[in-house]
Structure formats: structure tokens, C-alpha cells
Scaffold this motif. Structure first.
Motif, PDB file in Angstrom:
ATOM      1  N   GLU A 135       0.620   9.859   7.053  1.00  0.00           N
ATOM      2  CA  GLU A 135       1.657  10.205   8.021  1.00  0.00           C
ATOM      3  C   GLU A 135       1.089  11.104   9.111  1.00  0.00           C
ATOM      4  OE1 GLU A 135       5.253  10.204   9.889  1.00  0.00           O
ATOM      5  OE2 GLU A 135       4.902   9.120   8.005  1.00  0.00           O
ATOM      6  N   GLU A 136       0.380  12.127   8.707  1.00  0.00           N
ATOM      7  CA  GLU A 136      -0.151  13.088   9.681  1.00  0.00           C
ATOM      8  C   GLU A 136      -1.214  12.456  10.567  1.00  0.00           C
ATOM      9  OE1 GLU A 136      -2.948  16.668   8.911  1.00  0.00           O
ATOM     10  OE2 GLU A 136      -0.919  17.484   8.793  1.00  0.00           O
ATOM     11  N   GLN A 137      -1.986  11.528  10.012  1.00  0.00           N
ATOM     12  CA  GLN A 137      -3.066  10.890  10.755  1.00  0.00           C
ATOM     13  C   GLN A 137      -2.600   9.664  11.547  1.00  0.00           C
ATOM     14  OE1 GLN A 137      -6.343  11.931  11.075  1.00  0.00           O
ATOM     15  NE2 GLN A 137      -5.547  13.794  10.120  1.00  0.00           N
ATOM     16  N   ASN A 138      -1.295   9.432  11.574  1.00  0.00           N
ATOM     17  CA  ASN A 138      -0.709   8.358  12.387  1.00  0.00           C
ATOM     18  C   ASN A 138      -1.251   6.975  12.037  1.00  0.00           C
ATOM     19  OD1 ASN A 138       0.928  10.144  13.997  1.00  0.00           O
ATOM     20  ND2 ASN A 138      -0.948  10.753  15.061  1.00  0.00           N
ATOM     21  N   ALA A 139      -1.406   6.722  10.736  1.00  0.00           N
ATOM     22  CA  ALA A 139      -1.772   5.371  10.315  1.00  0.00           C
ATOM     23  C   ALA A 139      -0.635   4.424  10.663  1.00  0.00           C
ATOM     24  CB  ALA A 139      -2.053   5.344   8.818  1.00  0.00           C
ATOM     25  N   GLU A 140      -0.975   3.293  11.261  1.00  0.00           N
ATOM     26  CA  GLU A 140       0.055   2.304  11.600  1.00  0.00           C
ATOM     27  C   GLU A 140       0.370   1.390  10.420  1.00  0.00           C
ATOM     28  OE1 GLU A 140      -0.852   0.791  15.886  1.00  0.00           O
ATOM     29  OE2 GLU A 140      -2.726   1.494  14.986  1.00  0.00           O
ATOM     30  N   VAL A 141      -0.637   1.142   9.597  1.00  0.00           N
ATOM     31  CA  VAL A 141      -0.497   0.291   8.417  1.00  0.00           C
ATOM     32  C   VAL A 141      -0.976   1.082   7.212  1.00  0.00           C
ATOM     33  CG1 VAL A 141      -1.099  -1.907   7.339  1.00  0.00           C
ATOM     34  CG2 VAL A 141      -0.987  -1.734   9.839  1.00  0.00           C
ATOM     35  N   ILE A 142      -0.229   1.012   6.112  1.00  0.00           N
ATOM     36  CA  ILE A 142      -0.618   1.679   4.870  1.00  0.00           C
ATOM     37  C   ILE A 142      -0.776   0.634   3.782  1.00  0.00           C
ATOM     38  CG2 ILE A 142       0.037   3.348   3.094  1.00  0.00           C
ATOM     39  CD1 ILE A 142       1.607   4.869   5.204  1.00  0.00           C
ATOM     40  N   LEU A 143      -1.958   0.600   3.179  1.00  0.00           N
ATOM     41  CA  LEU A 143      -2.241  -0.291   2.059  1.00  0.00           C
ATOM     42  C   LEU A 143      -2.163   0.532   0.782  1.00  0.00           C
ATOM     43  CD1 LEU A 143      -5.401  -2.050   3.566  1.00  0.00           C
ATOM     44  CD2 LEU A 143      -3.005  -2.742   3.795  1.00  0.00           C
ATOM     45  N   LEU A 144      -1.244   0.182  -0.106  1.00  0.00           N
ATOM     46  CA  LEU A 144      -1.030   0.925  -1.345  1.00  0.00           C
ATOM     47  C   LEU A 144      -1.428   0.069  -2.539  1.00  0.00           C
ATOM     48  CD1 LEU A 144       2.468   2.627  -0.834  1.00  0.00           C
ATOM     49  CD2 LEU A 144       0.211   3.693  -0.651  1.00  0.00           C
TER      50      LEU A 144
END
Length: 436
Positions: A135-144
Motif C-alpha cells: 500500500e505504501e509503495q503504491n503497488a498497482e497489482v498485488i500477487l498473493l
């Protein structure tokens, strides 16, 4: 805990299993909301399965980066450092951030301290740290990537997903997930969310039926990937070519920089996922082909030195895939195998498969530094029972590594497999430049 350094932060996290227990999914979700539900505005791709999850993440991340997206990736386990579990565009979380996110969560927990108060498990804590970081690093896509199973996994607490992926399903962690592939498939299919598309490997009649049934219940568009989707497959010494047809991008020829045959299916799962999300996350054909070609994932038939390969195969299906890849290596010299395993795996069957393959001229076994490790004597006995007369046993992986480096000739191939803990220890030897 305040003013920790990185080593102290890792030590604190490793102590968590001593004083906490598995939490109910609703408690995990409630704490994520207390953190502000980081990631809720991002594109989230959730990955479960028995084998191949990390590789699928790596292929997705590589292509999306080439496409200009900022990609956060949460995976497990780590090999050497916990920071490996959190990456932004392939870069590990800095130590200072690791400490800062841990301290911020600990501070919030202190405010809620009391009898019966919620405390995250080891894995939940890492998951929360990762979500704050993305969130803080402004990731546009998150792979979980799920840690274990799916239905009860901490990563399943996110409120909204954009795509679910289920990789190949096999027998592993049966004491937690069930003693049949159908039961295990049911746990993996627990990540499905109402109306959210699903891409899944065709793992056979029973698991595929379970996934299809769950997808239908939740009105999830379902896209299976099977061998029929992979065409013109060609194996070369250090790369694999294949063709894949998608509804959005059309028919494209790809190259993977590996000789590990099992990575073709993982790459195809990533390609189908990108096809399904093409309207939301469009990429160019150039990004697709370059991303696939440039993708790497540590510990998956990774050449750590010339002719020395590290593979994370640690269950029966993983060993089967490992042997298929090793059998295609074109070796003209000897093949050495360094093997270890932990107690809760199907290690007798793994040893039998390795012996029956006839691929290895020398087999070495070693204990690993883990409470669940099999003893050297047990490992030796298991291979003797498969008919191998000459087994070289070592009390630790460092001594085995030293022997391998000394005795390997230029045309020989060395494989290290059986446990991710073993892979991590060998990577540690490399980082410390032992026996160079």
C-alpha cells in the motif's frame, strides 16, 4: 518491541509460534480492516495450489513489470531471509521497512492488549506487513500466494480479489488439508470469491470436478489450463519453446529460460491469467514474450553454479516433475544428487522415485538444521531400502556442499532437492562464499 534492528525483528517473528495459536478467519479479516484494509484499491491476484505457486507469481510479475505496472508480490516460504517474501518489481523489502512495519503492527497490538486479545500468527504477521508495504509503495497489482491450503489461509482475508489461480494439486500437508486430492482441492478452492474469475490447472478428474463445482456455486467464470493449450513444445539445452493461444492476444510463440519441463504449465497458467485480465491489465505482445523469457524464480531448477542445480521439489508430485526435468538435461557426465527431507513428507516414496529413475550415479544425503529434519541415519536407511548400496551421509549440508564442489568434474551435473530448507541452507553457503 521498539527500536529493533533487522536481526532482532526476525528473531521476534520466529518466537511467535511459541505464544500464539491459529486464529479464526474472521479475526484475521477484522485485524486487516483495523490496519485500514491496505490493498483494497489494488488489483489483487490470489494464487493457491500444491506446487508451482511461486513460479506462477514470478511469471506474472515479470510480464506485468515489462508492461509498465508496479507489482507487489507476497510469497512463501523464504530460502535465506524473510525479506524474500515481500517484493516490489522483484526487489526485496529493505531491512529498515521490515522493522518499521513490524513495529507499527506491534504498537497496534499493545493498544489492544488484554485477556483473550487477538494476536497474529507468524504467517499472519508477515501477511499484514506485506500488505502495508504494498500500500505504501503504491503497488498497482498485488500477487498473493497462499501459505498453506486456501480456505483458512490468512491471505484469504482480503475483501476483494480480481482473479484467483489454482495451480496443480497433489498430495501434501495431508494432516491439515485432507487425505485425498478431492479434499485438498476443496481447501484450495476455498479462495474462490463470488463472481471472481478463476484460472486453474487441470489436475485430473477429481480435483478439477471439485474446483468446477465450487466455481459454479459462486458464479465464477472458470478457465482450465491443460496440455491441450500448449502446442509446438520444444526442449533445448537451456531453454524451452512453446506456443500458446489466447482469446485476447492471439497465437504467440514463447521461450522460457529453463530446461525445467514443469515450468511450461506454470507459464501457461500465468498467460491464461493475463488473458482473462487483459481488459483491466493490458500488456503488449513484446511485454508478454520478454517477460516470459526473462522470468526467474529461485530454487526451481536454479543453476547456482555451472552445472549445479537447486530445486525446491519437496513432495511426491514435485519430485516427479523434478525427475522429468533432470532426465532432459542432456548430461554427458555423471549426475550427483544431494537429498534431504523433513519428517512430515512422503520421504520413502520420494526416495523410491529417485532411485527407480536410474538418473543418479551418486546419492548424498544430509541432515538439515530444522527441528523436523530427518536424521542422517534415517535418510541412509530409506535409500538402502530402495536398493541403493552406496549412500554418502553428512551431518550437515555445509560438509556435503564442500564434497560436491571438490568432486564435481566439468561435465558432471549436481542436483540438490528434497526440501526448501535444504535449498535455503545451500543458498546461505553461496552467500557466505563458503569453500570458494
Amino acid at each position: 518491541m521498539t527500536n529493533m534492528d533487522y536481526g532482532e525483528a526476525e528473531s521476534y517473528l520466529l518466537e511467535i509460534p511459541r505464544f500464539t495459536r491459529k486464529n479464526a478467519p474472521e479475526d484475521t479479516a477484522a485485524f486487516l480492516r483495523r490496519l485500514g484494509e491496505p490493498g483494497k484499491e489494488k488489483t489483487i491476484i490470489h494464487i493457491a495450489g500444491t506446487n508451482g505457486k511461486g513460479s506462477v507469481c514470478a511469471y506474472l510479475s515479470s510480464v506485468l513489470q515489462k508492461g509498465g505496472y508496479r507489482v507487489g508480490m507476497f510469497t512463501s516460504p523464504h530460502l535465506v531471509t524473510m525479506r524474500e517474501r515481500f517484493r516490489i518489481n522483484g526487489e526485496l523489502m529493505p531491512e529498515a521497512d521490515f522493522v518499521r512495519y513490524l513495529e507499527s503492527i506491534c504498537s497496534l497490538l499493545r493498544d489492544r492488549k488484554g485477556s483473550g486479545a487477538y494476536h497474529p500468527t507468524f504467517f499472519e504477521m508477515l501477511f499484514f506487513m506485506g500488505m502495508l508495504y504494498f500500500e505504501e509503495q503504491n503497488a498497482e497489482v498485488i500477487l498473493l500466494e497462499t501459505g498453506l491450503g486456501g480456505r483458512l489461509d490468512a491471505t484469504n482475508s482480503v475483501s476483494q480479489k480480481d482473479l484467483c489461480i489454482i495451480t496443480r494439486i497433489g498430495m501434501d500437508h495431508m494432516e491439515y488439508l485432507g487425505w485425498s486430492v478431492s479434499e485438498i482441492a476443496g481447501e484450495k478452492a476455498g479462495i474462490l470469491q463470488e463472481g471472481v474469475p478463476v484460472v486453474a490447472a487441470d489436475s485430473g478428474k477429481e480435483p478439477s470436478f471439485v474446483i468446477a463445482e465450487r466455481a459454479q456455486e459462486l458464479s465464477c467464470p472458470l478457465f482450465f489450463v491443460s496440455k491441450r493449450d500448449i502446442r509446438n513444445l520444444e526442449f533445448h539445452k537451456n531453454f524451452i519453446d512453446f506456443s500458446f493461444d489466447s482469446r485476447y492476444y492471439g497465437y504467440i510463440r514463447y521461450s522460457l529460460t529453463t530446461f525445467a519441463s514443469y515450468q511450461v504449465e506454470n507459464a501457461a497458467l500465468a498467460l491464461r491469467a493475463l488473458d482473462v485480465l487483459a481488459d483491466r491489465l493490458p500488456v503488449s505482445v513484446e511485454a508478454l514474450t520478454q517477460g516470459m523469457r526473462d522470468a526467474r524464480w529461485e530454487g526451481r531448477m536454479e543453476e547456482i553454479r555451472p552445472g549445479i542445480y537447486l530445486d525446491g521439489a519437496h513432495n511426491v508430485d514435485g519430485i516427479r516433475a523434478f525427475l522429468d526435468a533432470a532426465g532432459r538435461d542432456g548430461s554427458v557426465g555423471r549426475r550427483f544428487l544431494l537429498f534431504s527431507a523433513v519428517q512430515d513428507k512422503q520421504f520413502p516414496e520420494m526416495a523410491r522415485m529417485l532411485t527407480d529413475s536410474g538418473l543418479f550415479d551418486r546419492i548424498l544425503v544430509t541432515e538439515i538444521q530444522n527441528a523436523r529434519s530427518l536424521s542422517r541415519q534415517c535418510l541412509e536407511e530409506v535409500f538402502h531400502a530402495t536398493g541403493v548400496e552406496q549412500i554418502e551421509g553428512f551431518a550437515n549440508s555445509q560438509n556435503a556442499w564442500k564434497v560436491l564442489l571438490r568432486e564435481k568434474l566439468s561435465d558432471d551435473r549436481v542436483y540438490i532437492a528434497g526440501s526448501l530448507y535444504l535449498a535455503g541452507e545451500i543458498k546461505g553457503c553461496l552467500m557466505r562464499k563458503e569453500y570458494d
